[in-house]
Motif scaffolding. Structure first.
Motif, PDB file in Angstrom:
ATOM      1  N   LEU A 213      -5.903 108.834   7.041  1.00  0.00           N
ATOM      2  CA  LEU A 213      -5.187 108.505   5.823  1.00  0.00           C
ATOM      3  C   LEU A 213      -5.651 109.492   4.760  1.00  0.00           C
ATOM      4  CD1 LEU A 213      -5.565 104.607   5.762  1.00  0.00           C
ATOM      5  CD2 LEU A 213      -3.555 105.919   6.469  1.00  0.00           C
ATOM      6  N   GLU A 214      -4.789 109.763   3.792  1.00  0.00           N
ATOM      7  CA  GLU A 214      -5.179 110.706   2.753  1.00  0.00           C
ATOM      8  C   GLU A 214      -6.444 110.229   2.039  1.00  0.00           C
ATOM      9  OE1 GLU A 214      -1.978 111.554   0.154  1.00  0.00           O
ATOM     10  OE2 GLU A 214      -0.763 112.513   1.706  1.00  0.00           O
ATOM     11  N   GLU A 215      -6.500 108.961   1.730  1.00  0.00           N
ATOM     12  CA  GLU A 215      -7.694 108.362   1.144  1.00  0.00           C
ATOM     13  C   GLU A 215      -7.553 106.855   1.231  1.00  0.00           C
ATOM     14  OE1 GLU A 215      -6.811 107.884  -3.568  1.00  0.00           O
ATOM     15  OE2 GLU A 215      -7.491 109.852  -2.904  1.00  0.00           O
ATOM     16  N   PRO A 216      -8.666 106.117   1.285  1.00  0.00           N
ATOM     17  CA  PRO A 216      -8.575 104.659   1.355  1.00  0.00           C
ATOM     18  C   PRO A 216      -7.909 104.106   0.104  1.00  0.00           C
ATOM     19  CG  PRO A 216     -10.802 105.427   1.858  1.00  0.00           C
ATOM     20  CD  PRO A 216     -10.063 106.592   1.307  1.00  0.00           C
ATOM     21  N   ASP A 217      -7.014 103.171   0.295  1.00  0.00           N
ATOM     22  CA  ASP A 217      -6.407 102.540  -0.872  1.00  0.00           C
ATOM     23  C   ASP A 217      -7.317 101.424  -1.377  1.00  0.00           C
ATOM     24  OD1 ASP A 217      -6.068 100.433   0.877  1.00  0.00           O
ATOM     25  OD2 ASP A 217      -3.928 100.761   1.148  1.00  0.00           O
ATOM     26  N   ASP A 218      -6.909 100.804  -2.471  1.00  0.00           N
ATOM     27  CA  ASP A 218      -7.745  99.767  -3.072  1.00  0.00           C
ATOM     28  C   ASP A 218      -7.978  98.607  -2.113  1.00  0.00           C
ATOM     29  OD1 ASP A 218      -7.893 101.274  -5.338  1.00  0.00           O
ATOM     30  OD2 ASP A 218      -6.422 100.103  -6.475  1.00  0.00           O
ATOM     31  N   GLU A 219      -6.944  98.241  -1.358  1.00  0.00           N
ATOM     32  CA  GLU A 219      -7.086  97.125  -0.418  1.00  0.00           C
ATOM     33  C   GLU A 219      -8.124  97.449   0.645  1.00  0.00           C
ATOM     34  OE1 GLU A 219      -5.900  94.141  -0.507  1.00  0.00           O
ATOM     35  OE2 GLU A 219      -4.729  94.475  -2.330  1.00  0.00           O
ATOM     36  N   GLU A 220      -8.114  98.695   1.108  1.00  0.00           N
ATOM     37  CA  GLU A 220      -9.072  99.109   2.135  1.00  0.00           C
ATOM     38  C   GLU A 220     -10.495  99.044   1.590  1.00  0.00           C
ATOM     39  OE1 GLU A 220     -10.012 100.502   6.030  1.00  0.00           O
ATOM     40  OE2 GLU A 220      -8.137  99.781   5.174  1.00  0.00           O
ATOM     41  N   ARG A 221     -10.673  99.519   0.356  1.00  0.00           N
ATOM     42  CA  ARG A 221     -12.005  99.475  -0.247  1.00  0.00           C
ATOM     43  C   ARG A 221     -12.479  98.032  -0.416  1.00  0.00           C
ATOM     44  NH1 ARG A 221      -9.696 103.792  -3.448  1.00  0.00           N
ATOM     45  NH2 ARG A 221     -10.739 105.780  -2.982  1.00  0.00           N
ATOM     46  N   LEU A 222     -11.559  97.153  -0.851  1.00  0.00           N
ATOM     47  CA  LEU A 222     -11.919  95.753  -1.007  1.00  0.00           C
ATOM     48  C   LEU A 222     -12.271  95.126   0.332  1.00  0.00           C
ATOM     49  CD1 LEU A 222      -9.234  94.617  -3.622  1.00  0.00           C
ATOM     50  CD2 LEU A 222     -11.711  94.686  -3.981  1.00  0.00           C
ATOM     51  N   ASP A 223     -11.492  95.454   1.368  1.00  0.00           N
ATOM     52  CA  ASP A 223     -11.750  94.904   2.695  1.00  0.00           C
ATOM     53  C   ASP A 223     -13.132  95.324   3.198  1.00  0.00           C
ATOM     54  OD1 ASP A 223      -9.377  93.559   2.877  1.00  0.00           O
ATOM     55  OD2 ASP A 223      -8.338  95.127   4.009  1.00  0.00           O
ATOM     56  N   ARG A 224     -13.452  96.606   3.010  1.00  0.00           N
ATOM     57  CA  ARG A 224     -14.756  97.098   3.473  1.00  0.00           C
ATOM     58  C   ARG A 224     -15.894  96.405   2.721  1.00  0.00           C
ATOM     59  NH1 ARG A 224     -13.868 103.699   3.761  1.00  0.00           N
ATOM     60  NH2 ARG A 224     -12.076 103.693   5.181  1.00  0.00           N
ATOM     61  N   SER A 225     -15.712  96.268   1.416  1.00  0.00           N
ATOM     62  CA  SER A 225     -16.751  95.626   0.606  1.00  0.00           C
ATOM     63  C   SER A 225     -16.919  94.164   0.978  1.00  0.00           C
ATOM     64  CB  SER A 225     -16.399  95.745  -0.883  1.00  0.00           C
ATOM     65  OG  SER A 225     -16.348  97.105  -1.289  1.00  0.00           O
ATOM     66  N   GLU A 226     -15.807  93.460   1.169  1.00  0.00           N
ATOM     67  CA  GLU A 226     -15.885  92.045   1.504  1.00  0.00           C
ATOM     68  C   GLU A 226     -16.539  91.852   2.866  1.00  0.00           C
ATOM     69  OE1 GLU A 226     -12.981  88.125   1.998  1.00  0.00           O
ATOM     70  OE2 GLU A 226     -12.250  89.917   0.979  1.00  0.00           O
ATOM     71  N   GLU A 227     -16.218  92.727   3.819  1.00  0.00           N
ATOM     72  CA  GLU A 227     -16.824  92.587   5.150  1.00  0.00           C
ATOM     73  C   GLU A 227     -18.327  92.865   5.092  1.00  0.00           C
ATOM     74  OE1 GLU A 227     -16.588  94.701   9.513  1.00  0.00           O
ATOM     75  OE2 GLU A 227     -14.750  94.188   8.467  1.00  0.00           O
ATOM     76  N   LYS A 228     -18.723  93.872   4.326  1.00  0.00           N
ATOM     77  CA  LYS A 228     -20.146  94.206   4.206  1.00  0.00           C
ATOM     78  C   LYS A 228     -20.922  93.047   3.588  1.00  0.00           C
ATOM     79  CE  LYS A 228     -23.267  97.564   2.055  1.00  0.00           C
ATOM     80  NZ  LYS A 228     -23.344  98.792   1.214  1.00  0.00           N
TER      81      LYS A 228
END
Length: 211
Positions: free
Chosen positions: A132-147
């Motif tokens: 992907l060109e860059e992670p979108d906001d949803e992707e960043r939120l998903d990664r943070s929530e999983e961590k």
């Protein structure tokens, strides 16, 4: 309907866990689905956390089929939720696992084959050359929530094991119990309190919003 493919007929094109699991459970077409869902647009685009859930539900479904367990619509999704959701009590999770074991499902092996959000991402980028060109906001939120969720789950697991050990050694006396871990975030400006999940879903506190 797509013709099913046995594990022996699948091409194990990579050595990562996602590739091994796809081969083991005969998940034909999985790589194409993962790339299509990850690089889609709008509502057709899935986060890697959603893709991990998709893969794990297919793994569970394959294990149920191998054990000869007939499943109704929505049953795989609900069973997976009972096995993995943070809001499910340990008693309910244990009961679900016991029922699966009685049905002949090797649930220990199945759960060890579940893959994580990060495994999906590594498989997509390293094995399938998807990007992907860059992670979108949803992707960043998903990664943070999983961590953060993983940290809470580990804290709960360590606490549960410690209490159980103390109980076995007669240091404390407790019947069946559940351990719940909740982290609260407080804004020092408006004094509003949020759970981590609520804060991420709201994407901010009350004083950060413009009315």
């Amino acid at each position: 309907m797509t013709e099913s493919t046995s594990p022996r007929e699948l091409d194990d094109s990579c050595g990562c866990k996602a590739g091994r699991v796809a081969t083991k459970y005969g998940l034909s077409g999985l790589d194409d689905d993962l790339v299509a869902y990850w690089t889609g647009t709008g509502e057709e685009q899935y986060s890697t956390r959603e893709l991990a859930t998709h893969v794990n539900q297919r793994v569970l479904e394959a294990a149920l089929e191998d054990a000869g367990v007939a499943v109704r619509d929505g049953e795989v999704e609900n069973t997976y939720r009972l096995l993995t959701d943070d809001d499910v009590t340990s008693g309910t999770r244990i009961q679900t696992r016991n029922e699966l074991e009685r049905d002949g499902v090797p649930i220990d092996d199945v759960e060890s084959d579940f893959i994580s959000h990060q495994t999906v991402y590594n498989h997509l980028t390293n094995c399938l050359d998807a990007s992907l060109e860059e992670p979108d906001d949803e992707e960043r939120l998903d990664r943070s929530e999983e961590k953060l969720g993983a940290l809470q789950n580990r804290t709960a697991a360590v606490t549960e094991d410690t209490i159980a050990q103390l109980d076995r050694n007669d240091v404390i006396d407790i019947n069946e119990f559940d351990v719940l871990v909740s982290v609260t975030v407080t804004c020092t400006e408006c004094q509003q309190q949020y759970t981590v999940r609520d804060l991420l879903e709201e994407r901010g506190c009350d004083c950060s919003r413009e009315y």
